[in-house]
Design an enzyme around this catalytic site. Structure first.
Site: not given
Ligand code: ACO
Length: 434
Positions: A369, A311
């Site tokens: 979720d 998140h």
């Molecule tokens: N699975 C694997 N790796 C992940 C995940 C995940 N679900 N989420 C983040 N990471 C990793 C990224 O690859 C990144 O790794 P790195 O530092 O080696 O490059 C690190 O964790 C940081 O992630 P970011 O993408 O920079 O985090 P950001 O805050 O931009 O993204 C997000 C947040 C979009 C929610 C992301 O965690 C994601 O895509 N999660 C899966 C989708 C999801 O569950 N969304 C629901 C959000 S809650 C809602 O809307 C109600």
């Protein structure tokens, strides 16, 4: 805006004069530096794609402490609202008005919302224009936007009464529209609302009754739906809420703004994640495949993400995920599905991920979720409608934030700037010379 007691001084190494900027304190949470004069004084913009460090407004509705894993609606912890805070309409009242209602206020609010549950009879023709296999979010973007064509008497955004009526209409009519989108997709007749039922029971009725068989209200399942709605009701300045605010900043009508929010929510990184999380669990299929799946997630080239994890704000367990896991258990128990393989798989996956260095070091925890898809599936809601349920719940948050924005004297049309990296000015060359 809170008065500034302290100031930040920004100095530049390129010879530009240094600049003093006010710092404002919120009631809780990080202070903000007011950079509004930065461009005028220095000719420089700030650069912050994704708004990682930018507060775009002041708000007194919802507060998240991502490190603690805390979510407050108007100061009340989500755990208390979900467990002791009454039903979803009480949460709606709280988000809209700032305080929980007393018994008389609640009765009046429920009665007002209930009187607006029907949609204009002509709305059904909009539905009939869609293909039967249209995604419900596409149908909702269209039909919620279309409400602006029906309710001309509540479109003056400068009139507080019009704003109030639009807010009530949106909250009241969303369940009707979401249920109509579902009925249309399965070829069943639309079911009119029943105003003797609670908000959530009425939604289940419109979803699952047919002309030949009335839906029998199951209190455990209705409570579960109500909890889903409470947990998703607002989440401060997330992507869809910011979209609603940005759309509203130009003076667009509230139905159009909420339609914009629905469009944004549709994306898999936002509201589409519950659908994606359930599909992911179905694809993994069995506990034996978790290790292979986790290794794919850790491989950056695979493009695989653990959906329902991570998140932007929570760097701890999403408090809503805990409540949702509890609800998941209750619903499956009620339906005699306590051995549901997907629930078992989800819990095993969560346990393994929470112990894995990749997730621990990145502070990736389950978000709301992760379990909500399993609950919704157990309630009989089809996967394609999950994000529609999220939109139904979030409508109150969007409209509360929109109302707050309209009455904020500091409100301005939203207009971000850019770092331009394209071609500088050049002359057009005739086509035969290119
Ligand atoms: N699975 C694997 N790796 C992940 C995940 C995940 N679900 N989420 C983040 N990471 C990793 C990224 O690859 C990144 O790794 P790195 O530092 O080696 O490059 C690190 O964790 C940081 O992630 P970011 O993408 O920079 O985090 P950001 O805050 O931009 O993204 C997000 C947040 C979009 C929610 C992301 O965690 C994601 O895509 N999660 C899966 C989708 C999801 O569950 N969304 C629901 C959000 S809650 C809602 O809307 C109600």
């Amino acid at each position: 805006m809170t008065n500034s007691e302290t100031k930040a001084t920004l100095s530049f190494s390129d010879g530009s004069p240094s600049l003093e900027m006010p710092i404002y304190k919120g009631s809780i949470g990080p202070d903000v530096i007011d950079i509004r004069k930065l461009y005028g004084a220095t000719g420089k913009f700030t650069y912050d794609p994704g708004f990682m460090s930018t507060a775009a407004c002041n708000s007194s509705i919802t507060y998240i402490d991502g490190d603690k894993g805390e979510l407050l609606y108007r100061g009340y912890p989500i755990e208390q609202l979900a467990v002791n805070g009454g039903d979803f309409l009480e949460t709606c009242y709280l988000l809209l008005n700032g305080e929980l209602p007393n018994a008389a206020q609640k009765e009046e609010f429920v009665s007002t919302v209930t009187k607006h549950t029907m949609v204009h009879e002509q709305m059904q023709f909009f539905f009939r224009g869609f293909r039967r296999d249209a995604h419900p979010m596409s149908v909702l973007v269209g039909t919620v936007g279309a409400l602006s064509s029906f309710y001309h008497d509540s479109l003056d955004i400068n009139d507080p009464h019009h704003r109030e009526v639009s807010a009530i209409r949106l909250i009241a009519k969303m369940p009707t529209l979401v249920a109509m989108a579902y009925k249309y997709s399965i070829g069943q007749p639309f079911v009119y609302p029943r105003n003797d039922l609670s908000y959530s029971a009425n939604f289940m009725h419109m979803m699952f009754s047919t002309p030949c068989e009335e839906y029998k209200v199951n209190e455990v399942l209705v409570r579960a739906l109500d909890r889903i709605l409470i947990l998703h009701a607002d989440h401060e300045q997330n992507a869809s809420t910011s979209t609603v605010r940005l759309a509203g900043s130009s003076g667009a009508n509230p139905f159009a703004c909420i339609a914009a929010g629905i469009a944004c929510l549709w994306g898999p990184a936002h509201g589409g994640a519950n659908e994606a999380a359930l599909s992911m669990l179905e694809e993994i299929g069995s506990v034996d495949n978790i290790t292979h799946f986790i290794s794919q997630v850790k491989d950056k080239n695979s493009g695989v993400k653990l959906m329902g994890f991570g998140h932007r704000v929570y760097k701890n367990y999403d408090p809503r995920a805990k409540l949702m896991r509890e609800t998941c258990y209750e619903v499956l128990q009620e339906l005699g599905l306590q051995d549901d393989p997907l629930f078992k798989l989800a819990m095993a996956l969560e346990k393994i991920a929470l112990e894995d260095e990749y997730f621990v070091s990145r502070k990736l925890y389950p978000n709301v979720d992760f379990y909500s898809g399993i609950v919704q599936r157990a309630l009989g809601i089809p996967t394609a409608l999950f994000t529609g349920i999220f939109a139904l719940a979030r409508t109150v948050g969007w409209i509360a934030q929109w109302k707050e924005m309209i009455s904020d004297p500091e409100q301005k049309i939203g207009r971000p700037r850019q770092l331009f990296v394209g071609a500088a000015k050049r002359d057009v060359v005739a086509i035969d010379k290119r």
